[in-house]
Scaffold this active site. Sequence first.
Site, short mmCIF file in Angstrom:
data_model
loop_
_atom_site.label_atom_id
_atom_site.label_comp_id
_atom_site.label_asym_id
_atom_site.label_seq_id
_atom_site.Cartn_x
_atom_site.Cartn_y
_atom_site.Cartn_z
N LYS A 33 0.84 -1.20 0.00
CA LYS A 33 0.00 0.00 0.00
C LYS A 33 0.88 1.25 0.00
O LYS A 33 2.08 1.19 0.25
CB LYS A 33 -0.92 -0.01 1.22
CG LYS A 33 -0.18 0.01 2.55
CD LYS A 33 -1.14 -0.03 3.72
CE LYS A 33 -0.37 -0.01 5.04
NZ LYS A 33 -1.27 0.04 6.21
N TYR A 242 16.02 31.47 7.04
CA TYR A 242 14.85 32.20 7.48
C TYR A 242 14.87 32.44 8.98
O TYR A 242 15.26 31.57 9.77
CB TYR A 242 13.57 31.42 7.14
CG TYR A 242 13.17 31.49 5.69
CD1 TYR A 242 12.91 32.71 5.07
CD2 TYR A 242 13.04 30.32 4.93
CE1 TYR A 242 12.53 32.76 3.73
CE2 TYR A 242 12.65 30.37 3.61
CZ TYR A 242 12.40 31.60 3.02
OH TYR A 242 12.02 31.64 1.70
#
Length: 345
Positions: A33, A242
């Site tokens: 999956k 940042y």
Amino acid sequence: MSTGRLTIDLDAVVANWRALDGMTNCKTAAVVKADAYGVGAENVSKALFKAGARKFFVAVAEEAVVLREALGPGPEISVFSGHMRGDTDLIRELNLTPMLNSVEQMTQHFETLPGHSFGIQIDTGMNRLGMEPQEWGAVADLVLAQGPKLVMSHLSCADEPDHPMNPHQLDVFKQLTDGINVPRSLAATGGILLGPDYHFDLTRPGIGLYGGLPFEQATPVIELELPVVQIRDVAEGEVVGYGNSWQAERPSRVATVSGGYADGIFRMLSDKATLYHSDKPCPLIGRVSMDLLTIDVTDLSEDPERLTLIGPQQSLDALAAKAGTIGYEVLTQLGARYNRRTYGK
């Protein structure tokens, strides 16, 4: 190339499947999956089919399209989510085996696809998917008369071997299914490691195939290397990234690397992760941004062309621990921009 290089070792996937299969005396399926946990369902399923796997599990019916195209009509593909409204045509056309989770799904399946293969999932205490014990008790005779391919449940604490929930769920599962003439399945990777009492007729390894815990002996499957885009000198007192979240305490050499949270490198790893040049650690400094990382390479004797985030020096689960998560999430979040290099079977 300016994108990261994700190397996938299919031989390692096969080795892990064989190792887990060798721990049991029953059949071993493969859970593929979520695009084989981010590794690539088409290539993984082909490799495992060549190795002898004949039963595969996906989460939802749509995931089976790639598998059926890759594997042809022979292997059994089961769907954990069962038979949802809208899935009927796909289940019929791809010859899927839905694991029915409720009386409503049972009714849907029997009415729309009479005679079509199916399995049953029973809830033994996880309270997620599966029929409640009372539901199962009410319909068991009817269901068993229709010839299910499998009756299964799922362990909630199998990665904690001493957890009391494991023997509790085992006991409930046996109470609900002992004596039925249908193959049974309880164990995924963690359940396999709990021992033969949990193995029944079929096991369903998932994360262990891809090199993750709790299968500590697993062969690593992936390696992730990120290219250096630019290197600069940063003076003592200057800041990087940042928010000015990192400030140089000495004259430093800083590499800007291609990779960020758009590639599945969690922002939580800001100022926490370590990348490697050969065996030499290089700390991630400042914030993880969308496309870029900044790495302190001051102590290297040479400027690197690329740095390793997942590899021999730092495992999948070691990186996950630094992000406060698990290897499953790291794998399934691997970004689409990586240059994927798959080799092996």
